[in-house]
Design an enzyme around this catalytic site. Structure first.
Site, short mmCIF file in Angstrom:
data_model
loop_
_atom_site.label_atom_id
_atom_site.label_comp_id
_atom_site.label_asym_id
_atom_site.label_seq_id
_atom_site.Cartn_x
_atom_site.Cartn_y
_atom_site.Cartn_z
N ASP A 72 12.08 0.62 -7.48
CA ASP A 72 10.81 -0.02 -7.17
C ASP A 72 9.94 0.93 -6.36
O ASP A 72 10.40 1.98 -5.87
CB ASP A 72 11.04 -1.32 -6.40
CG ASP A 72 9.86 -2.30 -6.51
OD1 ASP A 72 8.84 -1.94 -7.13
OD2 ASP A 72 9.97 -3.41 -5.97
N LYS A 73 8.70 0.53 -6.21
CA LYS A 73 7.70 1.27 -5.43
C LYS A 73 6.90 0.28 -4.60
O LYS A 73 6.72 -0.87 -4.99
CB LYS A 73 6.80 2.04 -6.37
CG LYS A 73 5.45 2.51 -5.80
CD LYS A 73 4.34 1.52 -6.09
CE LYS A 73 3.02 1.98 -5.44
NZ LYS A 73 1.99 0.91 -5.56
N HIS A 74 6.40 0.74 -3.46
CA HIS A 74 5.50 -0.11 -2.67
C HIS A 74 4.45 0.76 -2.01
O HIS A 74 4.72 1.86 -1.55
CB HIS A 74 6.26 -0.88 -1.59
CG HIS A 74 5.39 -1.87 -0.88
ND1 HIS A 74 5.14 -3.14 -1.38
CD2 HIS A 74 4.67 -1.77 0.26
CE1 HIS A 74 4.32 -3.78 -0.55
NE2 HIS A 74 4.02 -2.97 0.44
N SER A 75 3.22 0.25 -1.95
CA SER A 75 2.13 0.90 -1.24
C SER A 75 1.81 0.10 0.02
O SER A 75 1.86 -1.13 0.02
CB SER A 75 0.88 0.96 -2.13
OG SER A 75 -0.26 1.33 -1.37
N THR A 87 -1.63 -6.63 -5.39
CA THR A 87 -1.17 -6.43 -6.76
C THR A 87 -1.09 -7.75 -7.52
O THR A 87 -1.43 -7.83 -8.71
CB THR A 87 0.19 -5.72 -6.76
OG1 THR A 87 0.04 -4.45 -6.13
CG2 THR A 87 0.71 -5.51 -8.17
N ARG A 103 -0.28 -13.32 9.19
CA ARG A 103 -0.81 -12.03 9.64
C ARG A 103 -2.21 -11.79 9.11
O ARG A 103 -3.06 -11.22 9.81
CB ARG A 103 0.11 -10.89 9.18
CG ARG A 103 1.41 -10.76 9.94
CD ARG A 103 2.38 -9.83 9.21
NE ARG A 103 1.77 -8.53 8.97
CZ ARG A 103 2.01 -7.79 7.89
NH1 ARG A 103 2.80 -8.23 6.93
NH2 ARG A 103 1.44 -6.61 7.77
N SER A 148 7.98 -6.74 6.71
CA SER A 148 7.43 -7.47 5.58
C SER A 148 7.72 -6.75 4.27
O SER A 148 8.22 -7.34 3.31
CB SER A 148 5.92 -7.63 5.75
OG SER A 148 5.35 -8.27 4.63
N LYS A 179 11.34 -8.02 1.49
CA LYS A 179 11.21 -8.40 0.07
C LYS A 179 11.87 -7.37 -0.83
O LYS A 179 12.55 -7.73 -1.81
CB LYS A 179 9.74 -8.55 -0.30
CG LYS A 179 9.01 -9.69 0.38
CD LYS A 179 7.64 -9.91 -0.20
CE LYS A 179 6.67 -8.79 0.07
NZ LYS A 179 6.18 -8.75 1.46
N LYS A 180 11.66 -6.10 -0.55
CA LYS A 180 12.21 -5.06 -1.40
C LYS A 180 13.74 -5.07 -1.36
O LYS A 180 14.41 -4.97 -2.40
CB LYS A 180 11.67 -3.68 -0.99
CG LYS A 180 10.18 -3.53 -1.21
CD LYS A 180 9.80 -3.74 -2.67
CE LYS A 180 8.31 -3.60 -2.91
NZ LYS A 180 7.93 -3.88 -4.31
#
Length: 435
Positions: A79-82, A119, A167, A182, A186-187
């Site tokens: 996976d990826k997250h920004s 997203t 938040r 946060s 989830k990841k």
């Protein structure tokens, strides 16, 4: 234990224990902690911090507040997250590209926060597409398409689901500790075997300085690796929007132009760099450069677009979306051009102000329950360093009403600086953090 005691200790800069943070996370999940108490906790965490051990403890507690997925698959789960920026639609391109390169990608994503787009909001600009899948549906889409982009179910990191929304409306989005918890709760709950993080820095990012971005990247990588998930972070520049389009449907269109080979540029460059890093970390590429080239090839030959189409269809969207995407995406009824008032170089952009302009147009939320208009936003934004003549368009505004477009004209014009001198542009990929 009770919430007031924990909030008071954090307010007074005491070090919270793993048990206290575990109790508070569970209270977020089961309702024992009220919204007011959650907001007070978030503000105290923003102002005083949790410390390294507290950050890890809160992350794991929030992960364990719900289900943690387990996978029995023949390929790595990646996976990826920004961390959030403007014009950042990389996830829509990278998830299917990773599948085309030999991975599975169960991407659990979020909605817009502050001035940045989400997203999930972008995906939901596609007619009929659902992001609120339960675990069984999530697994079915992954089996069918190889990837999915969904919201966290009620069973996945429920503590984060509540704190994330709070938040956004309490001015606590920027807390390093809460951002880390946060993202990773989830990841990690998705049962990943590898993760790459895109940590933004610049005027359109939450971490506006390189020092802030470095601190967040290190916190994320250290925390994820401590939890057993091999993780790399890239620090990327966000002194201008990553894509020339801001707004939900407009950013889907930008992603589709990359996936279908019509454009590339900065959006493709970041996608390839992130993909190369996670492919190399998972053993699917010899090194990061080889991995990046593998991502580029998967896009150029159409395999990534094919995967994206399968995912859209499996999540309820149009079956022919990839071949006719422009017909399906909603369009704004009012379009206005923002024109340069003088000749010169585009020397600077206030990405934060541009993001807030999209929110004001209706493309984001000012309060938690606001409904988003997927059609509004900005398009055809000029790039930094471009020479423009007086009267040349700097951007196009997509609005629902003439008065909203008129207000946005001034906001966009004020956010773009024209100068006689060309700016010194930092590299797009500014640093790499590994565990």
């Amino acid at each position: 234990m009770d919430a007031r005691h924990i909030i008071t200790r954090l307010r007074d800069r005491a070090t919270l224990t793993r048990e206290e943070l575990g109790w508070f996370a569970q209270g977020l999940a089961d309702g024992a902690v009220s919204d007011a108490q959650a907001g007070a906790f978030a503000m105290a965490a923003l102002l005083n911090g949790l410390g390294d051990a507290g950050r890890v403890a809160l992350t794991l507690a929030m992960r364990d507040s719900g289900s943690v997925l387990q996978w029995d698959l023949d390929r790595p789960v990646l996976d990826k997250h920004s961390t959030g920026g403007v014009g950042d639609c990389v996830s829509l391109i990278l998830a299917p590209a990773l599948v085309a390169c030999g991975a599975y990608v169960p991407m659990i994503s979020g909605r817009g926060l502050g001035h940045t787009g989400g997203t999930l909001d972008k995906m939901e600009a596609i007619p009929g597409l659902r992001t609120d899948l339960d675990e069984g549906q999530l697994r079915a889409v992954v089996a069918q398409a190889g990837c999915t982009i969904v919201s966290a179910t009620a069973a996945i990191a429920p503590a984060d689901k509540r704190l994330y929304a709070i938040r956004d409306v309490t001015g606590t989005v920027e807390s390093l500790d809460l951002i880390t918890a946060s993202i990773l709760s989830k990841k990690l709950a998705a049962g990943l075997q590898g993760l790459v993080l895109d940590v933004k820095t610049g005027s359109g990012a939450f971490m506006t300085t390189p020092e802030q971005a470095q601190a967040l990247a290190c916190a994320l990588v250290d925390t994820a690796n401590a939890a057993g998930c091999p993780t790399t972070a890239l620090i990327t520049d966000m002194n201008q929007p990553l894509a020339p389009d801001l707004g939900n449907a407009l950013e889907v269109a930008a992603a589709m132009r990359v996936l279908t080979g019509q454009t590339g540029g900065r959006l493709l460059e970041v996608t390839a760099a992130l993909g190369g890093a996670v492919l190399a970390g998972a053993g699917l590429a010899e090194d990061t450069e080889t991995g990046a080239q593998t991502i580029r090839v998967s896009i150029a030959d159409g395999r990534a677009a094919e995967v994206f189409g399968r995912m859209v269809s499996a999540q309820g969207g149009p079956t022919r979306f990839v071949t006719d995407w422009a017909r399906f995406l909603p369009e704004a009824t009012v379009i206005r051009e923002v024109k340069a008032v003088q000749a010169g170089f585009v020397a600077a952009m206030d990405g934060h102000a541009l993001g807030l302009c999209v929110v004001a147009l209706g493309g984001g939320r000012q309060v938690e329950k606001d409904r988003i208009d997927p059609a509004v936003g900005l398009s055809d934004l000029v790039e930094l360093g471009t020479w423009v003549e007086a009267g040349q368009p700097l951007a196009r505004i997509h609005a629902a009403r003439p008065e909203a477009a008129q207000k946005a004209l001034a906001q966009v014009s004020d956010a773009i600086t024209i100068s006689d001198s060309a700016p010194d542009l930092p590299p797009l990929i500014r640093d790499r953090i590994t565990g």
